[in-house]
Scaffold this motif. Structure first.
Motif, PDB file in Angstrom:
ATOM      1  N   LEU A  27       2.129  -0.707  -7.689  1.00 56.14           N
ATOM      2  CA  LEU A  27       1.279   0.274  -6.963  1.00 56.14           C
ATOM      3  C   LEU A  27       1.839   1.506  -7.147  1.00 56.14           C
ATOM      4  O   LEU A  27       1.134   2.622  -7.417  1.00 56.14           O
TER       5      LEU A  27
ATOM      6  N   ALA B  47       6.191  -3.461   5.129  1.00 54.87           N
ATOM      7  CA  ALA B  47       4.998  -2.764   5.292  1.00 54.87           C
ATOM      8  C   ALA B  47       5.015  -1.074   5.325  1.00 54.87           C
ATOM      9  O   ALA B  47       4.213  -0.556   4.696  1.00 54.87           O
TER      10      ALA B  47
ATOM     11  N   CYS C 181       4.376  -6.093  -4.662  1.00 57.96           N
ATOM     12  CA  CYS C 181       3.682  -5.272  -3.421  1.00 57.96           C
ATOM     13  C   CYS C 181       3.688  -3.795  -3.706  1.00 57.96           C
ATOM     14  O   CYS C 181       2.875  -3.129  -3.338  1.00 57.96           O
ATOM     15  N   PHE C 182       4.778  -3.317  -4.112  1.00 59.52           N
ATOM     16  CA  PHE C 182       4.984  -1.800  -4.224  1.00 59.52           C
ATOM     17  C   PHE C 182       5.386  -1.204  -5.390  1.00 59.52           C
ATOM     18  O   PHE C 182       4.891  -0.132  -5.793  1.00 59.52           O
TER      19      PHE C 182
ATOM     20  N   THR D 153       3.883   0.932   2.359  1.00 59.88           N
ATOM     21  CA  THR D 153       2.467   0.850   2.116  1.00 59.88           C
ATOM     22  C   THR D 153       2.199   2.430   2.201  1.00 59.88           C
ATOM     23  O   THR D 153       1.051   3.040   1.599  1.00 59.88           O
ATOM     24  N   HIS D 154       2.729   3.172   2.946  1.00 61.42           N
ATOM     25  CA  HIS D 154       2.642   4.617   3.117  1.00 61.42           C
ATOM     26  C   HIS D 154       2.731   5.397   1.857  1.00 61.42           C
ATOM     27  O   HIS D 154       2.399   6.603   1.568  1.00 61.42           O
TER      28      HIS D 154
ATOM     29  N   LEU E  69       0.862   5.152  -0.777  1.00 63.82           N
ATOM     30  CA  LEU E  69      -0.354   5.598  -0.731  1.00 63.82           C
ATOM     31  C   LEU E  69      -0.620   7.044  -0.355  1.00 63.82           C
ATOM     32  O   LEU E  69      -1.528   7.634  -0.668  1.00 63.82           O
TER      33      LEU E  69
ATOM     34  N   GLN F 178      12.680   2.152  -3.485  1.00 64.19           N
ATOM     35  CA  GLN F 178      12.407   1.052  -2.444  1.00 64.19           C
ATOM     36  C   GLN F 178      14.074   0.367  -2.673  1.00 64.19           C
ATOM     37  O   GLN F 178      14.399   0.095  -3.858  1.00 64.19           O
TER      38      GLN F 178
ATOM     39  N   PHE G 165       0.338  -3.453   5.983  1.00 61.48           N
ATOM     40  CA  PHE G 165       0.432  -3.664   4.314  1.00 61.48           C
ATOM     41  C   PHE G 165      -1.151  -4.186   4.515  1.00 61.48           C
ATOM     42  O   PHE G 165      -1.941  -3.921   3.342  1.00 61.48           O
ATOM     43  N   SER G 166      -1.315  -5.336   5.405  1.00 62.86           N
ATOM     44  CA  SER G 166      -2.548  -6.063   4.923  1.00 62.86           C
ATOM     45  C   SER G 166      -3.864  -4.989   5.427  1.00 62.86           C
ATOM     46  O   SER G 166      -4.977  -5.219   4.673  1.00 62.86           O
TER      47      SER G 166
ATOM     48  N   PHE H   4      -4.422  -2.087   4.423  1.00 67.03           N
ATOM     49  CA  PHE H   4      -4.907  -1.492   3.104  1.00 67.03           C
ATOM     50  C   PHE H   4      -4.967  -2.339   1.878  1.00 67.03           C
ATOM     51  O   PHE H   4      -5.847  -2.405   1.394  1.00 67.03           O
ATOM     52  N   TYR H   5      -4.003  -3.434   1.876  1.00 65.58           N
ATOM     53  CA  TYR H   5      -4.033  -4.210   0.661  1.00 65.58           C
ATOM     54  C   TYR H   5      -4.999  -5.238   0.818  1.00 65.58           C
ATOM     55  O   TYR H   5      -5.863  -5.832  -0.503  1.00 65.58           O
TER      56      TYR H   5
END
Length: 412
Positions: free
Chosen positions: A328, A295, A324-325, A298-299, A301, A311, A119-120, A122-123
């Motif tokens: 996005l 985390a 967080c998601f 995050t995929h 993306l 989710q 997560f970190s 990318f974000y």
């Protein structure tokens, strides 16, 4: 399912909403944003890695100026910032002699927040890097100067780093050579995930643009895995194997239900040893990503716009899941669904009993314990696993299948 038009706030107002004051100084810093500080040296400068110092040259000023900055876009997070190297910017003492001359400006940042946190990566690092380059340096030549970097990080993201910049990066953790630049920017802009009132910006498609960069970087590696060869929508069930907390305790049963509803299911446990192009190939050829807040999501993306994200939201994590998601996912033009678990689906029932305040009133429990402290993080993020109600979750999978099948028929 979450509805609405909530959008990300870009923190690219450095040059638009908070212009630096007119000044004769070659060093200009903007510290007005909650997430980041950013400084610019608008003059030739010499970097001494051993002293973590930029010396201004070719500029005369009556009173020497000294600024300090930690170039990581999460300055409100004291725990992370304690791990970030501080840089000195000075127009005062003479600089050491220059050993390597560069004709491109330096862009300086750190990647030392949480080592190994996807997560970190990318974000807090790659998306801010993308925003900063496209906001301040579009079409300009840059040299990336990175601190707190690990060898595995450079190996893991070598292709993506090359997509940002053609020059070799300067790794300040193993470099003792002085470098000269015509100018420098220290710090990165970021997405504002903490804004209470997110709203569209002049560049609200930044996440789609970042996805296009990912496709350009990794997409050519998976031509043999064309999604047009599939006859059933592919669902990726993301796991947290090896992680602490938020595991799907009945994962095998969830997979079986998804298969019964018409999906081809691929179980995916993210590992840093898996090459990025393989991970991208899997996600970009799939139609649905399902996972518990964490985390691994995050995929999202890597999914194609129009895909489905489901989710699973544990107790007390609704705000985190959205910030967080959820936001996005909509910025990525994904079809987003959130599955908020019930009290009976939380493993905390076994620890506290269903009538405990932590389960009956998570918001009150957080308020009573002063928000997200080490204790509440331990309770809700590290000790809480989920056992999904299969009948209830089946209903979500049915809806996801309709959306995914339509997407597959349209896009392959």
């Amino acid at each position: 399912m979450v509805t609405g038009t909530t959008s990300l706030v870009l923190s690219d107002r450095y040059s638009r909403e908070n212009p630096a004051p007119a000044s004769a100084s070659p060093i200009i810093c903007n510290r007005s944003h909650l997430n980041y500080d950013i400084c610019s040296i608008n003059s030739p400068t010499v970097l001494d890695p051993k002293a973590s110092t930029f010396y201004v040259t070719g500029h005369t000023i009556s009173k020497p100026q000294v600024e300090k900055i930690q170039p990581y876009p999460r300055k409100w997070d004291k725990f992370r910032m304690n791990r970030i190297k501080e840089f000195n910017l000075t127009s005062g003492p003479p600089s050491p002699p220059c050993m390597v001359q560069h004709n491109a400006t330096a862009l300086v940042f750190s990647v030392g927040g949480y080592d190994g946190d996807f997560f970190s990566d990318f974000y807090d690092e790659f998306i801010p890097l993308f925003i900063t380059i496209n906001s301040l340096f579009s079409g300009k030549d840059l040299v990336l100067v990175i601190s707190n970097v690990r060898g595995w990080w450079i190996w893991r993201y070598a292709d993506l780093l090359q997509s940002f910049n053609k020059h070799p990066i300067i790794n300040l953790d193993n470099d003792t050579t002085t470098h000269c630049f015509p100018s420098a920017t220290i710090g990165l802009m970021s997405l504002d995930l903490k804004s209470k009132n997110p709203k569209p910006t002049t560049n609200s498609k930044i996440i789609l643009q970042f996805h296009q960069l990912l496709e350009k970087t990794y997409g050519h590696n998976h031509s043999s895995n064309s999604p047009s060869l599939k006859t059933r929508p592919q669902l990726v069930l993301a796991g947290r194997r090896g992680a602490i907390g938020r595991l799907i305790m009945n994962r095998a049963e969830v997979k079986k239900v998804a298969e019964d509803e018409g999906f081809d299911v691929v179980e995916f446990d993210p590992k840093y040893a898996i090459p990025m192009h393989e991970v991208y190939a899997l996600l970009s050829s799939s139609h649905v990503l399902v996972g518990v807040h964490g985390a691994a999501l995050t995929h999202l993306l890597f999914l194609r716009p129009g895909s489905v994200l489901v989710q699973v939201v544990p107790l007390a994590t609704e705000w985190l899941a959205e910030r967080c998601f959820g936001i996005l996912a909509r910025e990525m033009d994904l079809d987003y669904m959130d599955y908020k678990i019930g009290v009976g689906e939380s493993s905390l029932v076994d620890k506290y009993g269903k009538d405990h305040m932590a389960l009956k009133d998570p918001a009150g429990f957080l308020e009573k314990n002063r928000g997200w402290t080490s204790m509440t993080v331990e309770t809700y993020l590290k000790k809480q696993n989920v056992r999904l109600d299969l009948d209830r979750f089946r209903g979500y999978l049915k809806k996801a299948f309709v959306k995914a099948k339509a997407f597959m028929d349209r896009e392959g």
